[in-house]
Write an enzyme that holds these catalytic residues in place. Structure first.
Site, PDB file in Angstrom:
ATOM      1  N   SER A 198      -1.343  39.738 -20.330  1.00 54.32           N
ATOM      2  CA  SER A 198      -0.357  38.869 -19.683  1.00 54.32           C
ATOM      3  C   SER A 198      -0.755  37.413 -19.862  1.00 54.32           C
ATOM      4  O   SER A 198      -1.890  37.018 -19.553  1.00 54.32           O
ATOM      5  CB  SER A 198      -0.247  39.206 -18.189  1.00 54.32           C
ATOM      6  N   HIS A 200      -0.074  34.555 -18.348  1.00 55.08           N
ATOM      7  CA  HIS A 200      -0.431  33.643 -17.259  1.00 55.08           C
ATOM      8  C   HIS A 200      -1.817  33.915 -16.682  1.00 55.08           C
ATOM      9  O   HIS A 200      -2.289  33.194 -15.807  1.00 55.08           O
ATOM     10  CB  HIS A 200       0.637  33.653 -16.154  1.00 55.08           C
ATOM     11  N   THR A 236      16.756  39.271 -25.888  1.00 57.84           N
ATOM     12  CA  THR A 236      16.382  38.078 -26.638  1.00 57.84           C
ATOM     13  C   THR A 236      14.966  37.636 -26.290  1.00 57.84           C
ATOM     14  O   THR A 236      14.626  37.499 -25.117  1.00 57.84           O
ATOM     15  CB  THR A 236      17.357  36.926 -26.322  1.00 57.84           C
ATOM     16  N   CYS A 320      -0.390  40.752  -6.043  1.00 57.58           N
ATOM     17  CA  CYS A 320       0.793  41.605  -5.988  1.00 57.58           C
ATOM     18  C   CYS A 320       0.877  42.401  -4.689  1.00 57.58           C
ATOM     19  O   CYS A 320       1.924  42.934  -4.355  1.00 57.58           O
ATOM     20  CB  CYS A 320       0.806  42.569  -7.183  1.00 57.58           C
TER      21      CYS A 320
END
Length: 377
Positions: A198, A200, A236, A320
């Protein structure tokens, strides 16, 4: 300010922000469009894919872009289950995985799959033999995280991958979201079939991630409706974030991991001199950037907010699940009591921290606890 919540998210490098802004402004076209502008965007996408493949030591076509770690983990687990469920309905994981893994597996359990959660030892580490002992004729997937996001324990993923070579029909997934750029991993020598990253977490921008899918494996996509990402993920592509992610990964790999380890060692040295703290992160076999500590008798959320007065920012458990007020499942799995697991705070450093921040963060924590104890009395 000392920002010590880098396991939740890192600050993007200035050069990464500049790259994102440049692409978003000047190469805004859809890379699937046939016109010149679309072709220019596609070239950037292709270059980023090739650059990331080179950095990870894999082929460009083995790189699939996602929106981040949660999507990557969901795709790896559910895609495997939906594609190879005809082979068997058994999946093996550990008791200390990220919620995006555990929640995905709970959904698969509701659909009839059998999940084995292999326990870990007091340091939060799973044994290779325990994984192998859990294998049944119905096993189709083993999923083990590279670096634990709460305490920093490094799992023996490359040893597990090698051992699984005796079971060629079982796929091996590794969640390396916390490990990338801090703990080396060799996807090929580790015989890893699927691996999640990931942006970030290594100073990229949010909204971009990678799922490495070994050549020869085709997974049922989570997102349908287009042929993007070699048919693995419709939609996209986020070209600006992807180009920025490639730059962030390259820049992160240029850093010396010992700078992070020094910060953590400074942090541990300061707190080890005080009897009020229980350091949960093991001394050996851990990532260089995470330190987890329990403060007996103190509510973690109270300490977190009090630390803000010292301009220090840390966290409780995984970001999270930090707002659920539940004890850390990782610490519970390591044998800590529910009370100890509820009083834990995670400090996580990055290459954007300054030398000495580990020592300063520990001193600020001690000062904060000393003040809180006086207030409580």
């Amino acid at each position: 300010m000392i920002y010590a919540d880098n396991s939740a998210t890192t600050k993007p490098y200035d050069e990464v922000i500049d790259a994102y802004a440049k692409v978003a402004k000047d190469y805004f076209a859809n890379p699937s469009s046939l016109h010149k502008l679309g072709g220019e965007a596609e070239k950037l996408l292709t270059h980023a894919r090739s650059q990331i493949g080179d950095l990870l030591g894999v082929k460009a076509k083995e790189i699939v872009f996602t929106s981040g770690g949660t999507e990557g983990n969901n795709f790896a687990l559910k895609g495997t289950a939906f594609t190879f469920g005809n082979r068997g309905n058994h999946i093996i994981t550990t008791t200390v995985e990220h919620d995006s893994v555990h929640s995905s597996l709970q959904q698969l359990e509701d659909m009839g799959f059998n999940i084995t959660y292999v326990p870990v030892d007091s340091e939060g580490r799973v044994s290779v033999n325990a994984i192998l002992d859990a294998i049944t004729p119905e096993t189709i997937l083993v999923s083990v995280m590279h670096v634990n996001n709460e305490v920093g324990t490094v799992q023996p993923v490359e040893e597990i991958g090698l051992a699984l070579q005796k079971h060629p029909k079982i796929l091996f997934h590794v969640d390396s979201v916390q490990g990338i750029g801090k703990v080396p991993i060799n996807l090929k020598l580790g015989y890893i079939d699927l691996c999640t990253f990931s942006a970030h977490k290594f100073h990229g921008v949010k909204g971009a991630g990678i799922l490495y899918i070994r050549e020869g494996i085709s997974l049922s996509p989570l997102l349908s409706g287009g042929a993007q990402e070699h048919g693995h993920r419709a939609g996209t592509e986020n070209v600006g974030s992807i180009v920025a992610m490639a730059k962030a990964l390259r820049m992160t790999f240029e850093h010396n991991q010992e700078t992070l380890r020094k910060m953590s060692e400074e942090f541990r040295k300061v707190l080890s001199s005080y009897p009020d703290f229980m350091i949960n992160t093991p001394k050996d076999g851990v990532a260089p950037h995470i330190m987890n500590v329990t403060i007996p008798g103190m509510k973690a959320e109270v300490v977190i907010h009090s630390l803000e007065n010292e301009n220090v920012y840390a966290s409780t458990t995984s970001a999270c699940s930090s707002k659920t007020a539940q004890p850390s499942k990782t610490l519970l799995a390591m044998g800590k009591s529910p009370e100890q697991a509820s009083q834990a705070i995670r400090f996580s450093f990055s290459y954007c921290n300054n030398p000495g921040d580990g020592k300063k963060a520990a001193q600020a924590l001690y000062k904060t606890i000393s003040h809180l104890k006086k207030v409580v009395r």
